[in-house]
Scaffold this active site. Structure first.
Site, PDB file in Angstrom:
ATOM      1  N   MET A  59       0.690  -1.168  -0.008  1.00  0.00           N
ATOM      2  CA  MET A  59      -0.055  -0.076  -0.103  1.00  0.00           C
ATOM      3  C   MET A  59       0.949   1.141  -0.036  1.00  0.00           C
ATOM      4  SD  MET A  59      -2.878  -1.414   2.536  1.00  0.00           S
ATOM      5  CE  MET A  59      -3.686   0.263   2.897  1.00  0.00           C
ATOM      6  N   GLU A  60       0.766   1.962  -0.996  1.00  0.00           N
ATOM      7  CA  GLU A  60       1.383   3.208  -1.141  1.00  0.00           C
ATOM      8  C   GLU A  60       1.444   4.235  -0.086  1.00  0.00           C
ATOM      9  OE1 GLU A  60       3.296   3.804  -3.512  1.00  0.00           O
ATOM     10  OE2 GLU A  60       3.707   5.891  -3.465  1.00  0.00           O
ATOM     11  N   CYS A  86      -5.718   1.625  -8.297  1.00  0.00           N
ATOM     12  CA  CYS A  86      -5.693   2.905  -7.743  1.00  0.00           C
ATOM     13  C   CYS A  86      -6.598   4.065  -7.941  1.00  0.00           C
ATOM     14  CB  CYS A  86      -4.107   3.287  -8.183  1.00  0.00           C
ATOM     15  SG  CYS A  86      -3.713   4.966  -7.352  1.00  0.00           S
ATOM     16  N   GLY A 145      -5.928  -4.780   3.787  1.00  0.00           N
ATOM     17  CA  GLY A 145      -5.251  -3.737   3.508  1.00  0.00           C
ATOM     18  C   GLY A 145      -5.254  -2.919   4.769  1.00  0.00           C
ATOM     19  N   ARG A 146      -6.187  -2.054   4.998  1.00  0.00           N
ATOM     20  CA  ARG A 146      -5.759  -1.219   6.236  1.00  0.00           C
ATOM     21  C   ARG A 146      -5.952  -1.956   7.518  1.00  0.00           C
ATOM     22  NH1 ARG A 146     -10.480   2.568   4.300  1.00  0.00           N
ATOM     23  NH2 ARG A 146     -11.013   0.455   3.491  1.00  0.00           N
ATOM     24  N   GLN A 156       4.965  -4.961  -6.730  1.00  0.00           N
ATOM     25  CA  GLN A 156       3.829  -4.293  -7.792  1.00  0.00           C
ATOM     26  C   GLN A 156       4.095  -3.501  -8.727  1.00  0.00           C
ATOM     27  OE1 GLN A 156      -0.093  -1.607  -6.301  1.00  0.00           O
ATOM     28  NE2 GLN A 156       1.549  -2.248  -4.868  1.00  0.00           N
TER      29      GLN A 156
HETATM   30  C1  FMN Z   1      -2.950   4.580   1.860  1.00  0.00           C
HETATM   31  C2  FMN Z   1      -3.383   3.414   0.845  1.00  0.00           C
HETATM   32  C3  FMN Z   1      -2.352   3.112  -0.223  1.00  0.00           C
HETATM   33  C4  FMN Z   1      -2.899   1.964  -0.909  1.00  0.00           C
HETATM   34  N1  FMN Z   1      -2.044   1.532  -1.708  1.00  0.00           N
HETATM   35  C5  FMN Z   1      -2.354   0.562  -2.945  1.00  0.00           C
HETATM   36  C6  FMN Z   1      -1.444   0.046  -3.775  1.00  0.00           C
HETATM   37  O1  FMN Z   1      -0.234   0.441  -3.946  1.00  0.00           O
HETATM   38  N2  FMN Z   1      -1.940  -0.716  -4.756  1.00  0.00           N
HETATM   39  C7  FMN Z   1      -2.970  -1.495  -4.510  1.00  0.00           C
HETATM   40  O2  FMN Z   1      -3.404  -2.290  -5.205  1.00  0.00           O
HETATM   41  N3  FMN Z   1      -3.933  -0.723  -3.556  1.00  0.00           N
HETATM   42  C8  FMN Z   1      -3.658  -0.096  -2.739  1.00  0.00           C
HETATM   43  N4  FMN Z   1      -4.591   0.533  -1.802  1.00  0.00           N
HETATM   44  C9  FMN Z   1      -5.794  -0.080  -1.629  1.00  0.00           C
HETATM   45  C10 FMN Z   1      -5.884  -1.114  -0.867  1.00  0.00           C
HETATM   46  O3  FMN Z   1      -4.857  -2.195  -1.370  1.00  0.00           O
HETATM   47  C11 FMN Z   1      -7.038  -1.776  -0.774  1.00  0.00           C
HETATM   48  O4  FMN Z   1      -7.528  -2.294  -1.782  1.00  0.00           O
HETATM   49  C12 FMN Z   1      -8.220  -1.100  -0.214  1.00  0.00           C
HETATM   50  O5  FMN Z   1      -7.737  -0.181   0.992  1.00  0.00           O
HETATM   51  C13 FMN Z   1      -9.366  -1.565   0.373  1.00  0.00           C
HETATM   52  O6  FMN Z   1      -9.148  -2.766   1.105  1.00  0.00           O
HETATM   53  P1  FMN Z   1      -9.026  -2.573   3.022  1.00  0.00           P
HETATM   54  O7  FMN Z   1     -10.536  -2.128   3.450  1.00  0.00           O
HETATM   55  O8  FMN Z   1      -8.692  -3.995   3.317  1.00  0.00           O
HETATM   56  O9  FMN Z   1      -8.026  -1.672   3.233  1.00  0.00           O
HETATM   57  C14 FMN Z   1      -4.262   1.465  -0.982  1.00  0.00           C
HETATM   58  C15 FMN Z   1      -5.111   1.796   0.129  1.00  0.00           C
HETATM   59  C16 FMN Z   1      -4.778   2.988   1.106  1.00  0.00           C
HETATM   60  C17 FMN Z   1      -5.692   3.114   1.971  1.00  0.00           C
END
Ligand code: FMN
Length: 325
Positions: A1-2, A92, A217-218, A62
């Site tokens: 996650m970025e 994204c 993710g989060r 990635q």
């Molecule tokens: C700060 C941040 C950075 C993220 N960076 C990426 C990323 O680089 N690549 C990606 O596929 N998803 C990225 N996501 C999305 C997450 O991987 C995920 O799909 C999204 O947050 C929903 O899942 P969650 O509710 O479990 O967080 C990012 C999300 C957040 C909040």
């Protein structure tokens, strides 16, 4: 996650069992082949003989881009540097990324998803898996299934689906039931993602999507022991209690210990605030600490604020001691 999951975070979050693999922040591919230093910066684990965290959990590299030729050239570069898996980002939602034709913008045309995946899969000639992550669509969900099928047709080894469209951003709810529609049309494994914050969400996401696996993710930042609690439930059927503050604070302090070796203290404090900010949405004690520490800029004071005793029960402290990561 970025911006939130670097090699230090991957290391800390994989010390306790539960996660099968992790993914780097994205390497942004525009037109040219990027130099090795860019790949090493995003994925220092490439410098080892195995691309894994210190605990041995695989790290997938990635890539984010749209031009098939540039993606292929960078896939070859990543392979030459030792990458053992490549993940393509079609999810994204950031305006700057989408304006430059990256991330979820490709979901407007499934052919482009297929071309991108096929270019990368062709470049690595089946030597390593190529995976993809999509959302349910861009503005609406009409093309979600077509995009998923396009990723499969392009050669994706598995597909992660974030159960929202790009325009839905991160707004709840996640539409896990839509993932079931996608899964029904694909033969490759589909992994459900979005808003899985606790064991109950995990069960619900699995049952509505029909997926065997989920991507967190989060929530892993909000509760670093969630993968462990899910794994424990899978093995034993037992629900472990919620993760206590002491464990969360311990992870943050370890994180600071690593980051302060290379970064100025102020930067470490802002990284800690960023992580605590994610925790506070799911944990009352984290919310209290955030409110107290939000203006603090001194690292030692910040760490002391994290470690100060809280009003949790002695039982909770006992659990923290036995589960400490
Ligand atoms: C700060 C941040 C950075 C993220 N960076 C990426 C990323 O680089 N690549 C990606 O596929 N998803 C990225 N996501 C999305 C997450 O991987 C995920 O799909 C999204 O947050 C929903 O899942 P969650 O509710 O479990 O967080 C990012 C999300 C957040 C909040």
């Amino acid at each position: 996650m970025e911006g939130v999951i670097d090699a230090v975070t991957r290391d800390l979050l994989t010390r306790e069992e539960g996660l099968d693999w992790t993914v780097t922040e994205f390497v942004r591919v525009v037109d040219a082949r990027l130099p090795p230093r860019v790949f090493y910066k995003h994925c220092p684990e490439l410098r080892q003989s195995c691309v894994v965290t210190p605990a041995g959990v695989p790290v997938h590299l990635q890539l984010l881009g749209s031009d098939p030729q540039a993606l292929a050239a960078n896939a070859r570069q990543a392979l030459a540097l030792g990458a053992t898996s490549l993940d393509l980002n079609f999810g994204c939602p950031a305006k700057t990324v989408n304006r430059h034709d990256g991330g979820a913008s490709l979901l407007r045309d499934p052919r482009r998803v297929e071309q991108a995946v096929a270019a990368v899969a062709g470049a690595v000639e089946d030597t390593i898996p190529v995976t993809a992550k999509i959302r349910l669509g861009f503005a609406d969900k009409q093309l979600g299934v077509a995009c998923a099928r396009a990723a499969e047709a392009g050669g994706a080894h598995h597909l992660v689906v974030h159960a929202r469209t790009r325009n839905e951003g991160y707004r709840p709810p996640a539409h896990w039931e839509w993932i079931a529609r996608i899964r029904a049309q694909l033969t490759i494994p589909v992994i459900a993602n979005g808003d899985i914050w606790c064991l109950a969400d995990y069960w619900k996401a699995r049952s509505l999507s029909g997926c065997e696996d989920v991507m967190l993710g989060r929530a892993v930042l909000a509760d670093p022991l969630l993968p462990y609690r899910i794994r424990h439930w899978q093995r034993t059927g037992e629900c472990l209690p919620d993760t206590v503050w002491q464990i969360r604070a311990d992870v943050l302090c370890r994180y600071a210990d690593y980051q302060r070796r290379n970064l100025p203290e102020k930067v470490v404090v802002s990284l800690l605030k960023q992580w605590l900010n994610i925790m506070r949405g799911r944990d009352a004690e984290a919310a209290r600490r955030f409110a107290t520490l939000r203006r603090e800029t001194r690292l030692e004071a910040f760490l002391a604020g994290l470690q100060a005793p809280c009003r949790e029960s002695p039982q909770a402290h006992h659990e923290a001691a036995t589960l400490a990561v």
